[in-house]
Write a protein that holds these residues in place. Sequence first.
Motif, PDB file in Angstrom:
ATOM      1  N   PRO A   1      -8.022   0.856  -7.425  1.00  0.00           N
ATOM      2  CA  PRO A   1      -9.375   0.469  -7.049  1.00  0.00           C
ATOM      3  C   PRO A   1     -10.545   0.055  -8.062  1.00  0.00           C
ATOM      4  N   GLU A   2      -9.919   0.174  -9.336  1.00  0.00           N
ATOM      5  CA  GLU A   2     -10.920  -0.061 -10.253  1.00  0.00           C
ATOM      6  C   GLU A   2     -10.690  -1.554 -11.042  1.00  0.00           C
ATOM      7  N   SER A   3     -11.907  -2.176 -11.528  1.00  0.00           N
ATOM      8  CA  SER A   3     -11.839  -3.355 -12.208  1.00  0.00           C
ATOM      9  C   SER A   3     -12.714  -3.297 -13.213  1.00  0.00           C
TER      10      SER A   3
ATOM     11  N   LEU B   1       3.351  -6.153 -12.157  1.00  0.00           N
ATOM     12  CA  LEU B   1       3.812  -4.816 -12.008  1.00  0.00           C
ATOM     13  C   LEU B   1       4.201  -4.087 -13.596  1.00  0.00           C
ATOM     14  N   LEU B   2       3.200  -3.521 -13.930  1.00  0.00           N
ATOM     15  CA  LEU B   2       3.355  -2.765 -15.269  1.00  0.00           C
ATOM     16  C   LEU B   2       4.449  -1.844 -15.192  1.00  0.00           C
ATOM     17  N   VAL B   3       5.488  -1.761 -15.926  1.00  0.00           N
ATOM     18  CA  VAL B   3       6.645  -0.689 -16.113  1.00  0.00           C
ATOM     19  C   VAL B   3       6.797  -0.412 -17.704  1.00  0.00           C
ATOM     20  N   ASN B   4       6.546  -1.206 -18.260  1.00  0.00           N
ATOM     21  CA  ASN B   4       6.827  -0.988 -19.919  1.00  0.00           C
ATOM     22  C   ASN B   4       5.400  -0.454 -20.597  1.00  0.00           C
ATOM     23  N   ASN B   5       5.497  -0.098 -21.923  1.00  0.00           N
ATOM     24  CA  ASN B   5       4.271   0.420 -22.479  1.00  0.00           C
ATOM     25  C   ASN B   5       3.375  -0.641 -22.753  1.00  0.00           C
ATOM     26  N   GLU B   6       3.984  -2.085 -23.064  1.00  0.00           N
ATOM     27  CA  GLU B   6       3.317  -3.111 -23.595  1.00  0.00           C
ATOM     28  C   GLU B   6       3.592  -4.351 -22.868  1.00  0.00           C
ATOM     29  N   ASP B   7       2.687  -5.119 -22.250  1.00  0.00           N
ATOM     30  CA  ASP B   7       3.143  -6.282 -21.506  1.00  0.00           C
ATOM     31  C   ASP B   7       1.942  -7.204 -21.741  1.00  0.00           C
TER      32      ASP B   7
ATOM     33  N   PRO C   1       4.606   3.032 -11.719  1.00  0.00           N
ATOM     34  CA  PRO C   1       4.346   1.439 -11.871  1.00  0.00           C
ATOM     35  C   PRO C   1       2.824   1.240 -11.156  1.00  0.00           C
ATOM     36  N   VAL C   2       2.317   0.335 -12.163  1.00  0.00           N
ATOM     37  CA  VAL C   2       0.857   0.118 -11.787  1.00  0.00           C
ATOM     38  C   VAL C   2       0.839  -1.409 -11.628  1.00  0.00           C
ATOM     39  N   LYS C   3       0.127  -1.800 -10.362  1.00  0.00           N
ATOM     40  CA  LYS C   3       0.087  -3.351 -10.028  1.00  0.00           C
ATOM     41  C   LYS C   3      -1.298  -3.821 -10.852  1.00  0.00           C
ATOM     42  N   VAL C   4      -1.331  -4.804 -11.446  1.00  0.00           N
ATOM     43  CA  VAL C   4      -2.225  -5.328 -12.268  1.00  0.00           C
ATOM     44  C   VAL C   4      -2.711  -6.603 -11.914  1.00  0.00           C
ATOM     45  N   GLN C   5      -3.996  -7.064 -11.313  1.00  0.00           N
ATOM     46  CA  GLN C   5      -4.099  -8.461 -11.081  1.00  0.00           C
ATOM     47  C   GLN C   5      -5.218  -8.953 -11.971  1.00  0.00           C
ATOM     48  N   VAL C   6      -4.985 -10.114 -12.504  1.00  0.00           N
ATOM     49  CA  VAL C   6      -5.904 -10.717 -13.441  1.00  0.00           C
ATOM     50  C   VAL C   6      -6.445 -12.206 -12.839  1.00  0.00           C
ATOM     51  N   VAL C   7      -7.789 -12.327 -12.691  1.00  0.00           N
ATOM     52  CA  VAL C   7      -8.447 -13.717 -12.663  1.00  0.00           C
ATOM     53  C   VAL C   7      -9.089 -13.861 -13.863  1.00  0.00           C
ATOM     54  N   PHE C   8      -8.445 -15.354 -14.121  1.00  0.00           N
ATOM     55  CA  PHE C   8      -8.998 -15.914 -15.478  1.00  0.00           C
ATOM     56  C   PHE C   8     -10.114 -16.820 -14.868  1.00  0.00           C
TER      57      PHE C   8
ATOM     58  N   TYR D   1      -9.110 -28.982 -22.815  1.00  0.00           N
ATOM     59  CA  TYR D   1      -9.426 -28.851 -24.331  1.00  0.00           C
ATOM     60  C   TYR D   1     -11.012 -28.548 -24.323  1.00  0.00           C
ATOM     61  N   GLU D   2     -11.716 -28.565 -23.358  1.00  0.00           N
ATOM     62  CA  GLU D   2     -13.301 -28.300 -23.386  1.00  0.00           C
ATOM     63  C   GLU D   2     -13.617 -27.041 -22.986  1.00  0.00           C
ATOM     64  N   TYR D   3     -13.030 -26.206 -22.800  1.00  0.00           N
ATOM     65  CA  TYR D   3     -13.385 -24.673 -22.541  1.00  0.00           C
ATOM     66  C   TYR D   3     -13.790 -24.061 -23.809  1.00  0.00           C
ATOM     67  N   VAL D   4     -14.914 -23.340 -23.751  1.00  0.00           N
ATOM     68  CA  VAL D   4     -15.712 -22.750 -24.824  1.00  0.00           C
ATOM     69  C   VAL D   4     -15.527 -21.228 -24.710  1.00  0.00           C
ATOM     70  N   ARG D   5     -15.242 -20.704 -23.505  1.00  0.00           N
ATOM     71  CA  ARG D   5     -15.371 -19.114 -23.272  1.00  0.00           C
ATOM     72  C   ARG D   5     -14.417 -19.023 -21.993  1.00  0.00           C
ATOM     73  N   CYS D   6     -13.762 -17.637 -22.297  1.00  0.00           N
ATOM     74  CA  CYS D   6     -12.725 -17.397 -21.262  1.00  0.00           C
ATOM     75  C   CYS D   6     -13.281 -16.026 -20.807  1.00  0.00           C
ATOM     76  N   PHE D   7     -13.403 -15.701 -19.449  1.00  0.00           N
ATOM     77  CA  PHE D   7     -13.429 -14.386 -18.951  1.00  0.00           C
ATOM     78  C   PHE D   7     -12.362 -13.940 -17.953  1.00  0.00           C
ATOM     79  N   ALA D   8     -12.014 -12.701 -18.108  1.00  0.00           N
ATOM     80  CA  ALA D   8     -11.045 -12.226 -17.004  1.00  0.00           C
ATOM     81  C   ALA D   8     -11.391 -10.930 -16.508  1.00  0.00           C
ATOM     82  N   VAL D   9     -11.352 -10.930 -14.955  1.00  0.00           N
ATOM     83  CA  VAL D   9     -11.630  -9.843 -14.118  1.00  0.00           C
ATOM     84  C   VAL D   9     -10.108  -9.027 -13.973  1.00  0.00           C
ATOM     85  N   VAL D  10     -10.049  -7.694 -14.412  1.00  0.00           N
ATOM     86  CA  VAL D  10      -8.820  -7.118 -14.393  1.00  0.00           C
ATOM     87  C   VAL D  10      -8.909  -6.018 -13.382  1.00  0.00           C
ATOM     88  N   LYS D  11      -8.079  -6.108 -12.381  1.00  0.00           N
ATOM     89  CA  LYS D  11      -7.813  -5.197 -11.397  1.00  0.00           C
ATOM     90  C   LYS D  11      -6.654  -4.312 -11.339  1.00  0.00           C
TER      91      LYS D  11
END
Length: 183
Positions: free
Chosen positions: A172-174, A144-150, A119-126, A159-169
């Motif tokens: 140790p990699e991101s 906590l990733l335990v399935n093939n797709e999640d 299992p892999v722990k995935v952290q996402v900051v939007f 409603y005023e947002y025009v762009r989305c960023f995500a830092v995925v960790k």
Amino acid sequence: MFEDVNEVQSEDEEKGFHYYYNREERLKNAPQIVKDYYAGKMNPTRGFFKVLVSTRANKFLFFTLVVLTAFALIYGKVTGASSKGEISGIKYELSSFAYDEEVFSSVKISAGPEQIKNPVKVQVVFYFSDADKQTTSSYEDELLLVNNEDFIRLKLQDYEYVRCFAVVKAGPESIQLECPVKR
């Protein structure tokens, strides 16, 4: 079939004038290129690539198109921030859209059977930016990733947002993902 139809004759024919076509007489006064064409000496260039580079102007245009296409592809690969990324064989894809005064964002996580063994722990900051390119807010979530797709999903009321960023960790990699908010 047309025996009962009266033929209409021009005034020249009624006066006795008649046009006689004589190819040799006509070609005697023609330019050399026309004479060569009728003699069969001019062979047209055969083949797609040969036609593209048959003249100096065609060579220049073809070379320019090749260089510009190569430049666009390389520039897009090198500098373009992508909405897709990969860490340790696990693929991540960011998408975001606006509907009914709300913004919906999600990170799709796809992994093969080899990556799911542990299992892999995935952290996402939007992060979201507005029309002035100012980062206005950030939201964090983990899975906590335990399935093939999640999915990691987020729903916002602004409603005023025009762009989305995500830092995925993941471990140790991101990676940083980026996409526009589709309207």
